[in-house]
Motif scaffolding. Structure first.
Motif, PDB file in Angstrom:
ATOM      1  N   ARG A   1       0.811  -1.223   0.000  1.00 38.56           N
ATOM      2  CA  ARG A   1       0.000   0.000   0.000  1.00 38.56           C
ATOM      3  C   ARG A   1       0.843   1.271   0.000  1.00 38.56           C
ATOM      4  O   ARG A   1       0.627   2.179  -0.788  1.00 38.56           O
ATOM      5  CB  ARG A   1      -0.922  -0.018   1.226  1.00 38.56           C
ATOM      6  CG  ARG A   1      -2.024   1.033   1.188  1.00 38.56           C
ATOM      7  CD  ARG A   1      -2.923   0.883   2.391  1.00 38.56           C
ATOM      8  NE  ARG A   1      -4.101   1.743   2.344  1.00 38.56           N
ATOM      9  CZ  ARG A   1      -5.008   1.815   3.301  1.00 38.56           C
ATOM     10  NH1 ARG A   1      -4.864   1.042   4.386  1.00 38.56           N
ATOM     11  NH2 ARG A   1      -6.037   2.617   3.192  1.00 38.56           N
TER      12      ARG A   1
ATOM     13  N   GLY B   1       3.353   2.578  -2.885  1.00 37.05           N
ATOM     14  CA  GLY B   1       2.633   1.706  -3.799  1.00 37.05           C
ATOM     15  C   GLY B   1       3.559   0.895  -4.688  1.00 37.05           C
ATOM     16  O   GLY B   1       4.243   1.447  -5.551  1.00 37.05           O
TER      17      GLY B   1
ATOM     18  N   ALA C   1      -0.860   1.286  -7.505  1.00 34.71           N
ATOM     19  CA  ALA C   1      -1.709   1.568  -6.349  1.00 34.71           C
ATOM     20  C   ALA C   1      -3.104   1.017  -6.609  1.00 34.71           C
ATOM     21  O   ALA C   1      -3.655   1.178  -7.702  1.00 34.71           O
ATOM     22  CB  ALA C   1      -1.765   3.066  -6.074  1.00 34.71           C
TER      23      ALA C   1
ATOM     24  N   GLU D   1      -8.515   2.652  -2.833  1.00 31.01           N
ATOM     25  CA  GLU D   1      -8.663   2.605  -1.374  1.00 31.01           C
ATOM     26  C   GLU D   1      -9.959   1.902  -0.984  1.00 31.01           C
ATOM     27  O   GLU D   1     -10.038   1.293   0.083  1.00 31.01           O
ATOM     28  CB  GLU D   1      -8.646   4.026  -0.811  1.00 31.01           C
ATOM     29  CG  GLU D   1      -7.274   4.674  -0.824  1.00 31.01           C
ATOM     30  CD  GLU D   1      -6.281   3.913   0.038  1.00 31.01           C
ATOM     31  OE1 GLU D   1      -6.621   3.598   1.198  1.00 31.01           O
ATOM     32  OE2 GLU D   1      -5.189   3.610  -0.452  1.00 31.01           O
TER      33      GLU D   1
ATOM     34  N   TYR E   1      -9.570  -1.803  -0.074  1.00 30.66           N
ATOM     35  CA  TYR E   1      -9.148  -2.113   1.300  1.00 30.66           C
ATOM     36  C   TYR E   1     -10.330  -2.026   2.256  1.00 30.66           C
ATOM     37  O   TYR E   1     -10.465  -2.849   3.182  1.00 30.66           O
ATOM     38  CB  TYR E   1      -8.049  -1.148   1.736  1.00 30.66           C
ATOM     39  CG  TYR E   1      -6.762  -1.308   0.971  1.00 30.66           C
ATOM     40  CD1 TYR E   1      -5.851  -2.309   1.295  1.00 30.66           C
ATOM     41  CD2 TYR E   1      -6.432  -0.441  -0.068  1.00 30.66           C
ATOM     42  CE1 TYR E   1      -4.664  -2.449   0.606  1.00 30.66           C
ATOM     43  CE2 TYR E   1      -5.245  -0.579  -0.769  1.00 30.66           C
ATOM     44  CZ  TYR E   1      -4.366  -1.577  -0.428  1.00 30.66           C
ATOM     45  OH  TYR E   1      -3.177  -1.717  -1.108  1.00 30.66           O
TER      46      TYR E   1
ATOM     47  N   GLY F   1      -1.388  -4.029   2.592  1.00 36.45           N
ATOM     48  CA  GLY F   1      -1.249  -4.640   1.278  1.00 36.45           C
ATOM     49  C   GLY F   1      -2.188  -5.809   1.135  1.00 36.45           C
ATOM     50  O   GLY F   1      -3.084  -6.032   1.975  1.00 36.45           O
TER      51      GLY F   1
END
Length: 484
Positions: A68, A71, A88, A91, A94, A146
């Motif tokens: 993460r 990246g 990357a 978001e 996640y 990650g």
């Protein structure tokens, strides 16, 4: 009886052995977990990815570990070498995966939910673009750092609970490995950034050094020319006293704060100080804060390229009060980092000369100058005389100015008649030399004869200002003696 039959059937299903595909996945995941125990982080990641690649050895089945911050995407190529690329993930991925069982997000589940959850479509599109079968989050103290991405390839059946649990164990094992790798990557990034800044600073120093030039003779001639206005008409006690004080500060080698009246030539006095110092053979670097962000960086960055450029010489800082307070504090830190050049540790290199419009105490009190900067000059202050305090110098200054203006206009050298000189002496010159040059420049352009007359001054728009009544008696006597 029916319940017994149902339990029997269910037991048969639960006891059914895993299929070949599931067994291959479980075996590869467990072996990857074991290989992730290697002490060297990159070696552990390479070994784990190599084991996961056995699930599907084809290029389209290559597994990946996504980091993460910073990246990065880690994978192994066909030769078994670790490959690291920038990348990357969204978001939102996640956020969604964090709430899934075993922290594993399956593409087939997302595809089922996207009809009712439009907010998942971006994540699903991102996974589909990479032919992802599932991703399992890697956490560090409950914070995602990650994930492991396995590809769909030829997989046709859903992920089983045993496989999800095995992936969660692998992710836990990779947590410490990925944390160390991320820390090393961040350190490397900071190192590269610092190296880039240092190289840029070195390049700027070389550029500025090229501008200044390395020929000491030429440099001294230029500084002598800059200093000439401070010396050419120093007949008055005020001017002589200021010159002597500046020369004493130069001998001390600790720098100076020059309090310069508006319109006076600050650079002339700073150049005179430089020539009288032990650093006269070094560079004279002028940093005008109003010149923009490059000058700000040259004074305030950790590398302080302008201070480094002036090493062994003198750095003159103009308009220091225009520098933001935070940058003034950083400049003060750079002042403290200068080297000393004498056993007592009192002569600093480079010598720094500040140019201010008011005495340091007043400038600090009104919030325009940081006290951390002022303390370096508290006992090295020189208040330069205004033109009104040196009437004895006016005749020499006027003739010098008229000579230069005559050359600019391409005419014979002009003098000045006594009546015109008396007008100049009567004027208090609130803007000092700058105002004097402007007045005489206009008069020289209008003058018809060999000398500037009172009529020329009047036609140029010059009107002497009445002297204030509170002028001291010695000053009035001095002016009266000059009029005779």
């Amino acid at each position: 009886m029916a319940l017994a039959i149902a339990i029997g059937l269910l037991g048969h299903v639960l006891a059914r052995p895993l299929g070949p595909e599931q067994s291959r996945w479980i075996s590869a995941i467990e072996e990857a977990t074991r290989k992730a125990l290697q002490p060297e982080p990159r070696a552990a990641l390479r070994a784990a990815l190599a084991e996961l690649a056995r699930i599907d050895p084809s290029p389209r089945g290559r597994p990946e570990i996504w980091q993460r911050q910073p990246g990065e995407v880690l994978s192994v190529d066909v030769a078994g070498y670790l490959s690291v690329d920038g990348g990357a993930a969204p978001e939102r991925l996640y956020e969604v995966a964090l709430h899934e069982p075993e922290r594993t997000l399956r593409t087939d589940v997302l595809r089922t939910l996207e009809v009712r959850r439009p907010d998942l479509r971006e994540v699903l599109a991102w996974l589909d673009a990479r032919d992802a079968f599932c991703v399992t989050l890697v956490l560090d103290e409950d914070e995602p750092i990650g994930f492991v991405l396995l590809r769909q390839a030829d997989r046709r059946i859903p992920l089983t609970l045993e496989e999800a649990r095995a992936l969660a164990v692998l992710a836990d094992r990779l947590s410490s490995v990925l944390s160390v790798t991320a820390a090393l990557a961040r350190a490397r990034t900071r190192e590269l950034e610092a190296q880039h800044r240092a190289e840029a600073a070195e390049a700027e120093c070389r550029r500025l050094a090229g501008v200044v030039g390395n020929d000491t003779g030429k440099l001294r001639a230029l500084v002598e020319k800059l200093a000439a206005p401070a010396r050419r008409a120093a007949y008055s006690a005020a001017a002589r006293g200021a010159l002597e004080h500046v020369e004493k500060l130069a001998e001390r080698g600790r720098g100076a704060a020059l309090v310069v009246p508006p319109g006076s030539d600050a650079l002339a006095w700073a150049a005179h100080l430089h020539l009288r110092s032990a650093y006269a053979s070094g560079a004279l670097v002028i940093a005008d804060v109003l010149g923009g962000t490059d000058v700000h960086a040259g004074l305030c960055e950790e590398e302080a390229p302008l201070l480094r450029l002036a090493e062994g010489g003198t750095l003159v800082v103009l308009a220091i009060t225009a520098l933001p307070r935070e940058m003034q504090e950083r400049f003060a830190i750079n002042l403290a980092r200068r080297r000393t050049r004498d056993p007592e540790g009192t002569m600093y290199s480079p010598v720094v000369v500040l140019v201010v419009a008011e005495p340091l105490a007043a400038t600090v009190a009104n919030g325009r100058l940081a006290s951390s900067v002022a303390r370096w000059f508290v006992d090295s202050e020189a208040v330069l005389p205004a033109l009104r305090d040196r009437p004895e110098d006016l005749r020499a200054l006027a003739l010098d100015t008229l000579a230069r203006k005559s050359v600019e206009l391409g005419r014979d050298l002009l003098g000045i008649e006594p009546s015109a000189l008396r007008m100049l002496i009567e004027h208090p010159w609130p803007h000092n030399e700058l105002e004097l040059e402007s007045v005489l420049g206009r008069a020289a352009a209008l003058a018809q004869g060999p000398a500037v007359t009172a009529s020329d001054l009047e036609r140029s728009g010059f009107v002497p200002i009445e002297e204030p009544l509170e002028e001291s008696l010695p000053a009035r006597r001095r002016r009266a003696s000059l009029r005779r």
